[in-house]
Design a protein around this motif. Structure first.
Motif, PDB file in Angstrom:
ATOM      1  N   GLU A  80       0.798  -1.227   0.000  1.00 46.89           N
ATOM      2  CA  GLU A  80       0.000   0.000   0.000  1.00 46.89           C
ATOM      3  C   GLU A  80       0.835   1.284   0.000  1.00 46.89           C
ATOM      4  OE1 GLU A  80      -3.328  -0.017   2.732  1.00 46.89           O
ATOM      5  OE2 GLU A  80      -3.525  -2.208   2.518  1.00 46.89           O
ATOM      6  N   ARG A  81       2.120   1.138   0.301  1.00 45.02           N
ATOM      7  CA  ARG A  81       3.039   2.274   0.301  1.00 45.02           C
ATOM      8  C   ARG A  81       4.318   1.847  -0.414  1.00 45.02           C
ATOM      9  NH1 ARG A  81      -1.084   4.028   1.574  1.00 45.02           N
ATOM     10  NH2 ARG A  81      -1.639   5.270   3.392  1.00 45.02           N
ATOM     11  N   SER A  82       4.233   1.726  -1.714  1.00 52.56           N
ATOM     12  CA  SER A  82       5.391   1.285  -2.490  1.00 52.56           C
ATOM     13  C   SER A  82       6.490   2.336  -2.424  1.00 52.56           C
ATOM     14  CB  SER A  82       4.999   1.023  -3.948  1.00 52.56           C
ATOM     15  OG  SER A  82       4.923   2.238  -4.654  1.00 52.56           O
ATOM     16  N   THR A  83       7.635   2.021  -2.965  1.00 52.11           N
ATOM     17  CA  THR A  83       8.726   2.997  -2.982  1.00 52.11           C
ATOM     18  C   THR A  83       8.415   4.173  -3.902  1.00 52.11           C
ATOM     19  OG1 THR A  83       9.915   1.669  -4.612  1.00 52.11           O
ATOM     20  CG2 THR A  83      10.539   1.396  -2.277  1.00 52.11           C
ATOM     21  N   LEU A  84       7.341   4.104  -4.669  1.00 45.07           N
ATOM     22  CA  LEU A  84       6.911   5.271  -5.445  1.00 45.07           C
ATOM     23  C   LEU A  84       6.547   6.426  -4.513  1.00 45.07           C
ATOM     24  CD1 LEU A  84       4.735   3.609  -8.237  1.00 45.07           C
ATOM     25  CD2 LEU A  84       7.082   4.474  -8.414  1.00 45.07           C
TER      26      LEU A  84
END
Length: 165
Positions: free
Chosen positions: A71-75
């Motif tokens: 839900e909190r990718s490195t993007l």
């Protein structure tokens, strides 16, 4: 360019390290290689127990907390992408992360193992998945993650030019 990367990266995953003609994928393999190939710039503590603790933290960050990574990718970290509120499952993982980080950094320690190690960067990345999205994280952990982000080598890595989304 993707075909060139696929040819160089055995696992075709990010990150892949290129060291001369040698290519190596998988974060844990890369950090262990760097630590042994360039001992003058060690990325792990010299003390055997602290080294083991650093690797334990890294292994835990990579093997657990999947809901946060989903839900909190490195993007979020590298591209400023904002995501909706955490699901109940991801919030439980965030609570687990925060609790463990607070225990590991008790007494406002500057580093996990008494001196900087690559595990500090890994923990800061995981915390920044939340912090940079605006999710609630205790001030002590925000300050810790910000300190890691200010390290010159980490700044250089964070500021690398990345392809547009």
């Amino acid at each position: 360019q993707a075909a060139d990367y696929a040819r160089r990266s055995l696992t075709q995953r990010v990150p892949t390290l290129l060291d001369g003609d040698f290519a190596l994928s998988e974060s844990s393999a890369i950090t262990e290689y760097l630590d042994q190939a360039y001992p003058e710039s060690s990325v792990y503590p010299a003390d055997v127990q602290q080294r083991a603790r650093a690797r334990q933290v890294q292994a835990w960050l990579r093997s657990d907390l999947l809901p946060i990574r989903q839900e909190r990718s490195t993007l979020v970290v590298f591209c400023g992408q904002k995501r909706p509120p955490l699901s109940a499952e991801a919030q439980a993982a965030a609570t687990k992360l925060i609790s463990a980080a607070q225990a590991l950094l008790a007494d406002n320690r500057e580093y996990l193992c008494g001196q900087w190690s690559i595990a500090d960067v890994d923990l800061a990345v995981m915390l920044n998945r939340l912090i940079l999205n605006g999710d609630p994280v205790p001030a002590q952990l925000v300050a810790y993650a910000q300190r890691q982000w200010q390290r010159p080598s980490v700044r250089e890595w964070v500021e690398l030019r990345r392809p547009a989304l």
